[in-house]
Motif scaffolding. Sequence first.
Motif, mmCIF file in Angstrom:
data_model
loop_
_atom_site.group_PDB
_atom_site.id
_atom_site.type_symbol
_atom_site.label_atom_id
_atom_site.label_comp_id
_atom_site.label_asym_id
_atom_site.label_seq_id
_atom_site.Cartn_x
_atom_site.Cartn_y
_atom_site.Cartn_z
ATOM 1 N N ALA A 1 -18.914 19.270 -4.996
ATOM 2 C CA ALA A 1 -18.177 19.686 -6.187
ATOM 3 C C ALA A 1 -16.744 20.083 -5.838
ATOM 4 C CB ALA A 1 -18.899 20.855 -6.867
ATOM 5 N N GLU A 2 -16.592 20.805 -4.731
ATOM 6 C CA GLU A 2 -15.255 21.236 -4.312
ATOM 7 C C GLU A 2 -14.401 20.052 -3.895
ATOM 8 O OE1 GLU A 2 -13.097 24.103 -0.939
ATOM 9 O OE2 GLU A 2 -15.294 24.052 -1.124
ATOM 10 N N HIS A 3 -15.022 19.078 -3.218
ATOM 11 C CA HIS A 3 -14.282 17.942 -2.669
ATOM 12 C C HIS A 3 -14.564 16.656 -3.453
ATOM 13 C CE1 HIS A 3 -13.034 20.211 0.920
ATOM 14 N NE2 HIS A 3 -14.243 20.734 0.903
ATOM 15 N N HIS A 4 -14.816 16.787 -4.736
ATOM 16 C CA HIS A 4 -15.202 15.622 -5.542
ATOM 17 C C HIS A 4 -14.178 14.499 -5.464
ATOM 18 C CE1 HIS A 4 -12.354 16.308 -8.893
ATOM 19 N NE2 HIS A 4 -12.472 17.570 -8.531
ATOM 20 N N SER A 5 -12.900 14.848 -5.453
ATOM 21 C CA SER A 5 -11.885 13.789 -5.431
ATOM 22 C C SER A 5 -11.924 13.025 -4.110
ATOM 23 C CB SER A 5 -10.490 14.377 -5.666
ATOM 24 O OG SER A 5 -10.158 15.312 -4.643
ATOM 25 N N ARG A 6 -12.234 13.698 -3.015
ATOM 26 C CA ARG A 6 -12.350 13.015 -1.719
ATOM 27 C C ARG A 6 -13.522 12.043 -1.731
ATOM 28 N NH1 ARG A 6 -9.944 14.601 3.092
ATOM 29 N NH2 ARG A 6 -8.735 16.532 3.102
ATOM 30 N N TYR A 7 -14.663 12.498 -2.226
ATOM 31 C CA TYR A 7 -15.837 11.621 -2.256
ATOM 32 C C TYR A 7 -15.604 10.441 -3.196
ATOM 33 C CZ TYR A 7 -18.640 14.894 0.475
ATOM 34 O OH TYR A 7 -19.139 15.686 1.493
ATOM 35 N N ASP A 8 -14.962 10.690 -4.338
ATOM 36 C CA ASP A 8 -14.691 9.593 -5.256
ATOM 37 C C ASP A 8 -13.720 8.585 -4.650
ATOM 38 O OD1 ASP A 8 -16.380 10.434 -7.268
ATOM 39 O OD2 ASP A 8 -14.848 11.620 -8.292
ATOM 40 N N THR A 9 -12.709 9.082 -3.941
ATOM 41 C CA THR A 9 -11.778 8.185 -3.261
ATOM 42 C C THR A 9 -12.479 7.383 -2.179
ATOM 43 O OG1 THR A 9 -9.903 9.660 -3.711
ATOM 44 C CG2 THR A 9 -9.652 8.082 -1.912
ATOM 45 N N MET A 10 -13.383 8.028 -1.448
ATOM 46 C CA MET A 10 -14.116 7.347 -0.388
ATOM 47 C C MET A 10 -14.899 6.151 -0.937
ATOM 48 S SD MET A 10 -17.196 8.889 1.971
ATOM 49 C CE MET A 10 -16.194 10.240 2.587
ATOM 50 N N LEU A 11 -15.474 6.317 -2.128
ATOM 51 C CA LEU A 11 -16.366 5.303 -2.688
ATOM 52 C C LEU A 11 -15.699 4.395 -3.716
ATOM 53 C CD1 LEU A 11 -19.409 7.699 -3.183
ATOM 54 C CD2 LEU A 11 -19.228 5.887 -1.467
ATOM 55 N N ALA A 12 -14.430 4.650 -4.014
ATOM 56 C CA ALA A 12 -13.782 3.969 -5.132
ATOM 57 C C ALA A 12 -13.781 2.446 -5.005
ATOM 58 C CB ALA A 12 -12.350 4.476 -5.288
ATOM 59 N N ASP A 13 -13.644 1.928 -3.794
ATOM 60 C CA ASP A 13 -13.557 0.480 -3.630
ATOM 61 C C ASP A 13 -14.880 -0.234 -3.905
ATOM 62 O OD1 ASP A 13 -10.906 0.693 -3.073
ATOM 63 O OD2 ASP A 13 -11.013 -0.019 -1.010
ATOM 64 N N PHE A 14 -15.961 0.534 -4.053
ATOM 65 C CA PHE A 14 -17.249 -0.063 -4.392
ATOM 66 C C PHE A 14 -17.491 -0.120 -5.903
ATOM 67 C CE2 PHE A 14 -17.923 1.637 -0.094
ATOM 68 C CZ PHE A 14 -18.378 0.503 0.548
ATOM 69 N N ASP A 15 -16.652 0.582 -6.671
ATOM 70 C CA ASP A 15 -16.907 0.683 -8.103
ATOM 71 C C ASP A 15 -16.846 -0.668 -8.806
ATOM 72 O OD1 ASP A 15 -17.286 3.372 -7.827
ATOM 73 O OD2 ASP A 15 -15.427 3.978 -8.812
ATOM 74 N N ALA B 1 -18.561 17.992 -13.330
ATOM 75 C CA ALA B 1 -18.495 16.818 -14.198
ATOM 76 C C ALA B 1 -18.052 17.195 -15.609
ATOM 77 C CB ALA B 1 -19.853 16.125 -14.241
ATOM 78 N N ARG B 2 -18.621 18.251 -16.127
ATOM 79 C CA ARG B 2 -18.259 18.670 -17.487
ATOM 80 C C ARG B 2 -16.808 19.119 -17.557
ATOM 81 N NH1 ARG B 2 -23.775 21.136 -17.160
ATOM 82 N NH2 ARG B 2 -25.139 19.790 -18.439
ATOM 83 N N SER B 3 -16.344 19.789 -16.512
ATOM 84 C CA SER B 3 -14.948 20.265 -16.518
ATOM 85 C C SER B 3 -13.958 19.112 -16.430
ATOM 86 C CB SER B 3 -14.721 21.244 -15.362
ATOM 87 O OG SER B 3 -14.680 20.571 -14.105
ATOM 88 N N LEU B 4 -14.394 17.988 -15.840
ATOM 89 C CA LEU B 4 -13.505 16.844 -15.664
ATOM 90 C C LEU B 4 -13.560 15.863 -16.827
ATOM 91 C CD1 LEU B 4 -14.278 16.087 -11.898
ATOM 92 C CD2 LEU B 4 -12.138 17.012 -12.812
ATOM 93 N N THR B 5 -14.495 16.039 -17.733
ATOM 94 C CA THR B 5 -14.674 15.094 -18.825
ATOM 95 C C THR B 5 -13.958 15.589 -20.067
ATOM 96 O OG1 THR B 5 -16.818 14.399 -17.938
ATOM 97 C CG2 THR B 5 -16.373 13.868 -20.239
ATOM 98 N N ASP B 6 -13.022 14.803 -20.532
ATOM 99 C CA ASP B 6 -12.229 15.129 -21.713
ATOM 100 C C ASP B 6 -13.026 14.735 -22.948
ATOM 101 O OD1 ASP B 6 -10.451 15.275 -23.820
ATOM 102 O OD2 ASP B 6 -8.760 14.437 -22.713
ATOM 103 N N GLY B 7 -13.495 15.731 -23.682
ATOM 104 C CA GLY B 7 -14.273 15.452 -24.882
ATOM 105 C C GLY B 7 -13.488 14.753 -25.959
ATOM 106 N N GLY B 8 -12.163 14.872 -25.924
ATOM 107 C CA GLY B 8 -11.357 14.156 -26.898
ATOM 108 C C GLY B 8 -11.305 12.668 -26.597
ATOM 109 N N GLU B 9 -11.165 12.344 -25.321
ATOM 110 C CA GLU B 9 -11.108 10.935 -24.921
ATOM 111 C C GLU B 9 -12.496 10.306 -24.888
ATOM 112 O OE1 GLU B 9 -9.985 8.163 -21.028
ATOM 113 O OE2 GLU B 9 -9.995 10.353 -20.866
ATOM 114 N N LEU B 10 -13.491 11.095 -24.452
ATOM 115 C CA LEU B 10 -14.831 10.554 -24.237
ATOM 116 C C LEU B 10 -15.882 11.415 -24.949
ATOM 117 C CD1 LEU B 10 -14.454 9.840 -20.405
ATOM 118 C CD2 LEU B 10 -14.443 8.117 -22.229
ATOM 119 N N PRO B 11 -15.831 11.487 -26.273
ATOM 120 C CA PRO B 11 -16.795 12.330 -26.981
ATOM 121 C C PRO B 11 -18.226 11.825 -26.904
ATOM 122 C CG PRO B 11 -15.549 10.996 -28.527
ATOM 123 C CD PRO B 11 -14.900 10.803 -27.186
#
Length: 274
Positions: A22-36, A87-97
Motif C-alpha cells: 500500500a505504501e509503495h503502490h506506485s513502485r509495484y504498479d510501475t514494476m508491472l506496468a509493461d504487462f498491462d 485503492a479507494r483513496s486513489l479512485t476518483d468517484g467523479g471519473e469512475l463512479p
Amino acid sequence: MSAAGSTAVADAWNGPVGAHWAEHHSRYDTMLADFDDALFGAAAICERDRVLDVGCGSGRTTRSAGRHAARGQVTGVDISAPLLDRARSLTDGGELPHVGYVLGDAQLYPFPAGAYDVVISRGGVMFFADHVVAFTNIARGVRPGGRLALLCPRPGAPDGEERAALGRLAALAGQDRPIQGELAAAMASLSEPSRIREVLSGAGFADVAVNAVTRPACWGRDAPDAVDFYLSRTPGLTVPDQTREEMAAVLRPYESERGVLLGAGVWIVTARRP
C-alpha cells in the motif's frame, strides 16, 4: 496484486506485506506496468461489460478496467484491508463512479450468480488455500460464455535477468531467496501451465490457454534506489553500506533512461465459462 489464501498469507496481506504494498503502490504498479497491455488485450473488455478484478490490490487494474468498461460495472475484490484503503483513496468517484471495491476472500465470497462478463487478475490468484474451490466459486459469478484473463508468474530461466539479479541481491543480503516463507510458496503455486490447466478445468472453465509473455520490470529510478526498494521489502533487514554498494553494482548494468529494468516473464491465461 494480493488475494485469498491460508491464514498466514492472509495475515501477511493484512500486516507488513499489505502495508508495504500500500505504501509503495506506485513502485509495484510501475514494476508491472509493461504487462498491462498483454493482460487487457487478453481480457478484451467491452464498454458495457461487468468486470470482476480478483486480488485487485491498490486498484490500478480495477481503474483501468473501469476506463475500458466505461458504461459497465467494475468490482475489485481483495483480502487486504490496507490495499483496499489505498485503492479507494486513489479512485476518483467523479471519473469512475461505476468502480467499487469489496473486502473479502474470493475463495468464499458470495458473488452473485452470473453477475460478471469478465474476470481479470494481475497476479492475485496464486494465494488461495484451495485453487479449485476458489475458481469454482469465482466461476459461479461468471455468466455462461463469460471469460477469464489472468497474469501468473512464470518460472525464470536460471540465466534470466530478473532471477539472476535478484538471486545475487538475496545472497549479498544474507537471504536464501528474494521472497521468503509461505508467501514464496504461494507465489509459485500457479507457475506451471499443467497446474493452471488442471485447476481451471477442474473448476469448470473451458478453452484454457496459457501463453508466455516477457517484458522489462522496473525496480527503481537507478541502482541505489532499486536496492533501497529491494531491502524495504524485508522489514528489519539492514545491511552495511559496503554491501549496499555491492548490491548496487549488481544492478548498474540494467540502468536505463526508464530506470533499472530487469527482463521478467509471466503467463497470460485465458479461459471461458461454458
